[in-house]
Design a protein around this motif. Structure first.
Motif, PDB file in Angstrom:
ATOM      1  N   SER A  71      24.459 -23.196 -16.899  1.00 39.08           N
ATOM      2  CA  SER A  71      24.579 -22.654 -15.561  1.00 39.08           C
ATOM      3  C   SER A  71      23.478 -21.635 -15.297  1.00 39.08           C
ATOM      4  CB  SER A  71      25.942 -21.981 -15.406  1.00 39.08           C
ATOM      5  OG  SER A  71      25.991 -21.217 -14.231  1.00 39.08           O
ATOM      6  N   LEU A  72      22.785 -21.774 -14.172  1.00 37.70           N
ATOM      7  CA  LEU A  72      21.711 -20.846 -13.828  1.00 37.70           C
ATOM      8  C   LEU A  72      22.214 -19.409 -13.800  1.00 37.70           C
ATOM      9  CD1 LEU A  72      18.741 -20.453 -12.906  1.00 37.70           C
ATOM     10  CD2 LEU A  72      19.581 -20.721 -10.554  1.00 37.70           C
ATOM     11  N   TYR A  73      23.332 -19.177 -13.116  1.00 32.22           N
ATOM     12  CA  TYR A  73      23.823 -17.809 -12.948  1.00 32.22           C
ATOM     13  C   TYR A  73      24.782 -17.356 -14.039  1.00 32.22           C
ATOM     14  CZ  TYR A  73      21.559 -17.641  -8.459  1.00 32.22           C
ATOM     15  OH  TYR A  73      20.612 -17.642  -7.474  1.00 32.22           O
ATOM     16  N   GLU A  74      25.383 -18.274 -14.766  1.00 33.40           N
ATOM     17  CA  GLU A  74      26.312 -17.877 -15.816  1.00 33.40           C
ATOM     18  C   GLU A  74      25.664 -17.819 -17.196  1.00 33.40           C
ATOM     19  OE1 GLU A  74      29.367 -20.814 -15.316  1.00 33.40           O
ATOM     20  OE2 GLU A  74      30.434 -19.601 -13.841  1.00 33.40           O
ATOM     21  N   SER A  75      24.577 -18.567 -17.419  1.00 35.94           N
ATOM     22  CA  SER A  75      23.969 -18.625 -18.746  1.00 35.94           C
ATOM     23  C   SER A  75      22.505 -18.226 -18.792  1.00 35.94           C
ATOM     24  CB  SER A  75      24.027 -20.032 -19.337  1.00 35.94           C
ATOM     25  OG  SER A  75      25.148 -20.715 -19.044  1.00 35.94           O
ATOM     26  N   ILE A  76      21.713 -18.666 -17.829  1.00 32.96           N
ATOM     27  CA  ILE A  76      20.261 -18.492 -17.891  1.00 32.96           C
ATOM     28  C   ILE A  76      19.842 -17.094 -17.428  1.00 32.96           C
ATOM     29  CG2 ILE A  76      18.028 -19.435 -17.176  1.00 32.96           C
ATOM     30  CD1 ILE A  76      19.788 -21.492 -18.700  1.00 32.96           C
ATOM     31  N   LEU A  77      20.177 -16.746 -16.202  1.00 28.16           N
ATOM     32  CA  LEU A  77      19.698 -15.492 -15.609  1.00 28.16           C
ATOM     33  C   LEU A  77      20.273 -14.218 -16.231  1.00 28.16           C
ATOM     34  CD1 LEU A  77      19.402 -16.446 -11.845  1.00 28.16           C
ATOM     35  CD2 LEU A  77      17.613 -16.407 -13.594  1.00 28.16           C
ATOM     36  N   PRO A  78      21.532 -14.198 -16.700  1.00 31.05           N
ATOM     37  CA  PRO A  78      22.033 -12.943 -17.267  1.00 31.05           C
ATOM     38  C   PRO A  78      21.154 -12.360 -18.369  1.00 31.05           C
ATOM     39  CG  PRO A  78      23.871 -14.366 -16.818  1.00 31.05           C
ATOM     40  CD  PRO A  78      22.606 -15.194 -16.578  1.00 31.05           C
ATOM     41  N   ASP A  79      20.579 -13.196 -19.224  1.00 32.04           N
ATOM     42  CA  ASP A  79      19.693 -12.693 -20.278  1.00 32.04           C
ATOM     43  C   ASP A  79      18.448 -12.030 -19.696  1.00 32.04           C
ATOM     44  OD1 ASP A  79      21.375 -13.619 -22.304  1.00 32.04           O
ATOM     45  OD2 ASP A  79      20.394 -15.579 -22.341  1.00 32.04           O
ATOM     46  N   LEU A  80      17.992 -12.539 -18.555  1.00 28.88           N
ATOM     47  CA  LEU A  80      16.776 -11.997 -17.939  1.00 28.88           C
ATOM     48  C   LEU A  80      17.035 -10.679 -17.214  1.00 28.88           C
ATOM     49  CD1 LEU A  80      15.254 -15.313 -16.555  1.00 28.88           C
ATOM     50  CD2 LEU A  80      14.844 -14.187 -18.763  1.00 28.88           C
ATOM     51  N   LEU A  81      18.285 -10.276 -17.093  1.00 28.03           N
ATOM     52  CA  LEU A  81      18.619  -8.992 -16.481  1.00 28.03           C
ATOM     53  C   LEU A  81      18.449  -7.834 -17.454  1.00 28.03           C
ATOM     54  CD1 LEU A  81      21.876  -9.993 -14.543  1.00 28.03           C
ATOM     55  CD2 LEU A  81      19.532  -9.834 -13.657  1.00 28.03           C
ATOM     56  N   ILE A  99      15.386 -26.360 -18.759  1.00 24.33           N
ATOM     57  CA  ILE A  99      16.104 -27.611 -18.581  1.00 24.33           C
ATOM     58  C   ILE A  99      17.004 -27.416 -17.366  1.00 24.33           C
ATOM     59  CG2 ILE A  99      17.692 -29.283 -19.596  1.00 24.33           C
ATOM     60  CD1 ILE A  99      16.735 -28.257 -22.364  1.00 24.33           C
ATOM     61  N   CYS A 100      16.617 -28.006 -16.267  1.00 24.95           N
ATOM     62  CA  CYS A 100      17.310 -27.807 -14.998  1.00 24.95           C
ATOM     63  C   CYS A 100      18.648 -28.541 -14.974  1.00 24.95           C
ATOM     64  CB  CYS A 100      16.434 -28.293 -13.845  1.00 24.95           C
ATOM     65  SG  CYS A 100      17.057 -27.804 -12.225  1.00 24.95           S
ATOM     66  N   SER A 101      19.615 -27.918 -14.343  1.00 23.45           N
ATOM     67  CA  SER A 101      20.926 -28.545 -14.163  1.00 23.45           C
ATOM     68  C   SER A 101      20.782 -29.862 -13.416  1.00 23.45           C
ATOM     69  CB  SER A 101      21.846 -27.624 -13.360  1.00 23.45           C
ATOM     70  OG  SER A 101      22.042 -26.415 -14.035  1.00 23.45           O
ATOM     71  N   LEU A 102      21.628 -30.811 -13.742  1.00 23.73           N
ATOM     72  CA  LEU A 102      21.626 -32.099 -13.050  1.00 23.73           C
ATOM     73  C   LEU A 102      22.302 -31.990 -11.688  1.00 23.73           C
ATOM     74  CD1 LEU A 102      22.713 -34.474 -15.950  1.00 23.73           C
ATOM     75  CD2 LEU A 102      20.410 -34.087 -15.071  1.00 23.73           C
ATOM     76  N   MET A 103      23.314 -31.117 -11.604  1.00 25.53           N
ATOM     77  CA  MET A 103      24.118 -31.009 -10.391  1.00 25.53           C
ATOM     78  C   MET A 103      24.235 -29.551  -9.960  1.00 25.53           C
ATOM     79  SD  MET A 103      24.802 -34.079  -9.868  1.00 25.53           S
ATOM     80  CE  MET A 103      26.107 -35.190  -9.557  1.00 25.53           C
ATOM     81  N   THR A 104      24.483 -29.365  -8.664  1.00 27.29           N
ATOM     82  CA  THR A 104      24.720 -28.020  -8.147  1.00 27.29           C
ATOM     83  C   THR A 104      26.080 -27.530  -8.636  1.00 27.29           C
ATOM     84  OG1 THR A 104      25.748 -28.865  -6.142  1.00 27.29           O
ATOM     85  CG2 THR A 104      23.363 -28.399  -6.049  1.00 27.29           C
ATOM     86  N   GLU A 105      26.278 -26.221  -8.555  1.00 21.01           N
ATOM     87  CA  GLU A 105      27.556 -25.621  -8.905  1.00 21.01           C
ATOM     88  C   GLU A 105      28.137 -24.999  -7.639  1.00 21.01           C
ATOM     89  OE1 GLU A 105      27.364 -23.508 -12.971  1.00 21.01           O
ATOM     90  OE2 GLU A 105      25.371 -23.367 -12.064  1.00 21.01           O
ATOM     91  N   PRO A 106      29.309 -25.451  -7.205  1.00 29.09           N
ATOM     92  CA  PRO A 106      29.896 -24.910  -5.982  1.00 29.09           C
ATOM     93  C   PRO A 106      30.008 -23.384  -6.044  1.00 29.09           C
ATOM     94  CG  PRO A 106      31.176 -26.778  -6.777  1.00 29.09           C
ATOM     95  CD  PRO A 106      30.176 -26.439  -7.838  1.00 29.09           C
ATOM     96  N   GLY A 107      29.605 -22.736  -4.967  1.00 30.45           N
ATOM     97  CA  GLY A 107      29.703 -21.286  -4.887  1.00 30.45           C
ATOM     98  C   GLY A 107      28.598 -20.538  -5.595  1.00 30.45           C
ATOM     99  N   ALA A 150      34.178 -32.908  -7.061  1.00 32.45           N
ATOM    100  CA  ALA A 150      34.197 -31.526  -7.546  1.00 32.45           C
ATOM    101  C   ALA A 150      33.275 -30.625  -6.716  1.00 32.45           C
ATOM    102  CB  ALA A 150      33.786 -31.487  -9.011  1.00 32.45           C
ATOM    103  N   GLY A 151      32.741 -31.155  -5.613  1.00 29.52           N
ATOM    104  CA  GLY A 151      31.880 -30.349  -4.738  1.00 29.52           C
ATOM    105  C   GLY A 151      30.458 -30.194  -5.242  1.00 29.52           C
ATOM    106  N   GLN A 152      30.030 -31.088  -6.130  1.00 30.04           N
ATOM    107  CA  GLN A 152      28.700 -30.995  -6.709  1.00 30.04           C
ATOM    108  C   GLN A 152      27.796 -32.097  -6.170  1.00 30.04           C
ATOM    109  OE1 GLN A 152      30.435 -30.958 -10.809  1.00 30.04           O
ATOM    110  NE2 GLN A 152      28.913 -29.342 -11.076  1.00 30.04           N
TER     111      GLN A 152
END
Length: 181
Positions: A71-81, A99-107, A150-152
């Motif tokens: 997850s971009l916001y749950e796994s990738i970016l937190p380390d960069l903060l 490695i880009c996500s295959l699908m969007t994440e709702p919200g 699932a909204g993705q």
């Protein structure tokens, strides 16, 4: 060590802890994140959490640093903060591979394309990945329906985004079909 929480601000102004499980909250499905930050007991924090020197040394010595999959916001970016981690990655001569996500994440990444992911890494990390792995083949309609329920939606790299994300004129686009069972 002082405890920190990862917080996100959504496009409607709401601020939530990333642990809120935003991607599974139907009320937030149409939203997307506009900011991510660390928070301590007093709120938004500019403090620098301590990082073990061995971790910073490993980043410095690495040949490649791989971000994802995740997850971009749950796994990738937190380390960069974390300033020391972000600075070590930026200074590292290692190839940075996303490695880009295959699908969007709702919200979280609703409406995002590949370039949006790269923009967020650049914004919070201060660097652009040297390589980005993206899904190129068409997604099977039946599989797509499962994700849609699932909204993705698929995370695509449009031709316009490709032009925007080119790092150098010597880059080559290499495609391979990868099948996972």
């Amino acid at each position: 060590p002082e405890p920190y929480e990862v917080m996100v601000e959504l496009d409607d102004g709401r601020c939530l802890n990333i642990k809120h499980n935003i991607a599974h909250d139907d009320e937030l499905a149409e939203r997307h994140v506009v900011d991510i930050y660390l928070s301590d007991e007093q709120g938004r924090s500019n403090a620098s959490p301590q990082v073990a020197q061995v971790a910073l040394d490993a980043i410095a010595a690495a040949d490649a640093i791989v971000f994802g999959p995740g997850s971009l916001y749950e796994s990738i970016l937190p380390d960069l903060l974390i300033p020391s981690v972000r600075d070590a990655i930026r200074r590292s001569k290692a190839r940075k591979i996303y490695i880009c996500s295959l699908m969007t994440e709702p919200g979280l990444t609703t409406g995002f394309g590949v370039a949006d992911h790269i923009r967020q890494i650049t914004r919070f990390g201060g660097f652009s990945p040297d390589y980005v792995l993206v899904n190129a083949p068409r997604i099977d309609p039946e599989v797509r329906q499962v994700y849609a329920a699932a909204g993705q939606t698929p995370v695509f790299l449009t031709p316009e985004e490709y032009e925007e994300t080119i790092v150098s004129t010597t880059d080559q686009v290499i495609t391979h079909d990868i099948i996972l069972e």
